[in-house]
Design an enzyme around this catalytic site. Sequence first.
Site, PDB file in Angstrom:
ATOM      1  N   ARG A  39       0.909 -10.848   5.631  1.00 45.78           N
ATOM      2  CA  ARG A  39       2.245 -10.812   5.773  1.00 45.78           C
ATOM      3  C   ARG A  39       2.722 -10.507   7.179  1.00 45.78           C
ATOM      4  NH1 ARG A  39       5.386  -9.359   0.432  1.00 45.78           N
ATOM      5  NH2 ARG A  39       7.011 -10.251   1.630  1.00 45.78           N
TER       6      ARG A  39
ATOM      7  N   PRO B 205       0.848  -1.342  -0.074  1.00 44.20           N
ATOM      8  CA  PRO B 205      -0.014  -0.064   0.122  1.00 44.20           C
ATOM      9  C   PRO B 205       0.813   1.212  -0.090  1.00 44.20           C
ATOM     10  CG  PRO B 205      -0.599  -1.466   1.710  1.00 44.20           C
ATOM     11  CD  PRO B 205       0.583  -1.978   1.323  1.00 44.20           C
ATOM     12  N   GLU B 206       0.643   2.029  -0.864  1.00 44.24           N
ATOM     13  CA  GLU B 206       1.310   3.544  -0.806  1.00 44.24           C
ATOM     14  C   GLU B 206       0.361   4.537  -0.657  1.00 44.24           C
ATOM     15  OE1 GLU B 206       4.380   4.268  -2.488  1.00 44.24           O
ATOM     16  OE2 GLU B 206       5.097   2.319  -3.428  1.00 44.24           O
TER      17      GLU B 206
ATOM     18  N   HIS C 103      -7.378 -13.272   6.545  1.00 45.51           N
ATOM     19  CA  HIS C 103      -6.271 -12.942   7.612  1.00 45.51           C
ATOM     20  C   HIS C 103      -6.629 -11.915   8.237  1.00 45.51           C
ATOM     21  CE1 HIS C 103      -3.711 -15.486   4.703  1.00 45.51           C
ATOM     22  NE2 HIS C 103      -4.285 -14.907   3.678  1.00 45.51           N
TER      23      HIS C 103
ATOM     24  N   ARG D 269      21.034  18.745   1.162  1.00 47.80           N
ATOM     25  CA  ARG D 269      21.315  17.328   1.505  1.00 47.80           C
ATOM     26  C   ARG D 269      22.373  16.636   0.664  1.00 47.80           C
ATOM     27  NH1 ARG D 269      18.309  13.427   4.652  1.00 47.80           N
ATOM     28  NH2 ARG D 269      17.382  15.483   5.753  1.00 47.80           N
TER      29      ARG D 269
ATOM     30  N   LYS E  99       2.228   7.804   5.169  1.00 47.72           N
ATOM     31  CA  LYS E  99       1.589   6.211   5.059  1.00 47.72           C
ATOM     32  C   LYS E  99       1.135   5.842   6.610  1.00 47.72           C
ATOM     33  CE  LYS E  99       4.727   4.153   1.905  1.00 47.72           C
ATOM     34  NZ  LYS E  99       4.883   2.675   1.468  1.00 47.72           N
TER      35      LYS E  99
ATOM     36  N   ARG F  73      16.322  -1.885  -4.384  1.00 50.96           N
ATOM     37  CA  ARG F  73      15.167  -2.340  -5.164  1.00 50.96           C
ATOM     38  C   ARG F  73      15.571  -1.845  -6.386  1.00 50.96           C
ATOM     39  NH1 ARG F  73      10.755   0.548  -1.529  1.00 50.96           N
ATOM     40  NH2 ARG F  73      12.416   2.126  -1.110  1.00 50.96           N
TER      41      ARG F  73
END
Length: 306
Positions: A119, A2-3, A95, A179, A61, A289
Amino acid sequence: MPELPEVEVVRRGMGQRVVGASISDVEVRHPRPVRRHLAGADDFRARLRGTRISDVVRRGKFLWLTLDSGEALLAHLGMSGQLLLVPTGSPPEPHLRVRICLDGGVDLLGRQIRFVDQRMFGGLSVVGLVATADGLPGGLGSAPDPVPPLLPVPVAHIARDVLDPDLDEAALARRLRARRTGLKRALLDQTLVSGLGNIYADEALWRVRLHYARPTDTLTRPALAGLLDATRAVMGAALAEGGTSFDSLYVDVNGRSGYFERALAVYGRAGQPCPRCGTPIRRDAFMNRSAYTCPRCQPRPRRARW
Ligand SMILES: [Zn+2]
């Protein structure tokens, strides 16, 4: 996974109905999703029972229900978590981990908030609140009171997200440039700007033709504004569709899946033609990733950082 748009869909769907409702009972069916509530499942249940929900708020999130007890029920969906709002009599989902029974609220039919997670990287906890650092509302959905505005302690270090009207873009631009890192790495840093995952970062960078390894100190203020607009546009498209749903684990507050993945331009499309110029999309390994780019629309900068 989920984003931000998926979590925002849950906030919108739930907020309208559960604000004003009281929590009459709680069932913890598996200990793992409440592991961050260190005092244990019994304490988790005791702190929720009898409280009233005053708002449903999201930052990045993180989603939380502010309670009239002066605490909040904090949720993170992790990799596969779902928060559903279902009629009390609905059969348990395969679940189903935690069940929160509601009393009252806008919808007078008996409803339950259900946390479903295959999960179990996500979870729920009851946490304390602190004043926001900038004196502005804790997140999207915050009630106008109390003053000063509050947010959950574990969310205090999380930056505002691109959908938050209180995001200070000038301050973000200054911090990004200071940064001295690669652009995508900075976008994924939740202490700079929150809620931008791999998918939305890649899609937004493609829209504004910026490479992920572009050094942030070379980014102009208009380029950053364009990039933030692009992230909002991509998220807006996902919101309209109800979420991304890559693995069909995610469903919204009423259990519907999203179909946004069909609209992705670069993410997960290695070797397929760029929708703008036809050049095959490139996949690079990035921070354990992937990063997807069009090599022609987003040429690698000579001085790359990542
Ligand atoms: Zn292209």
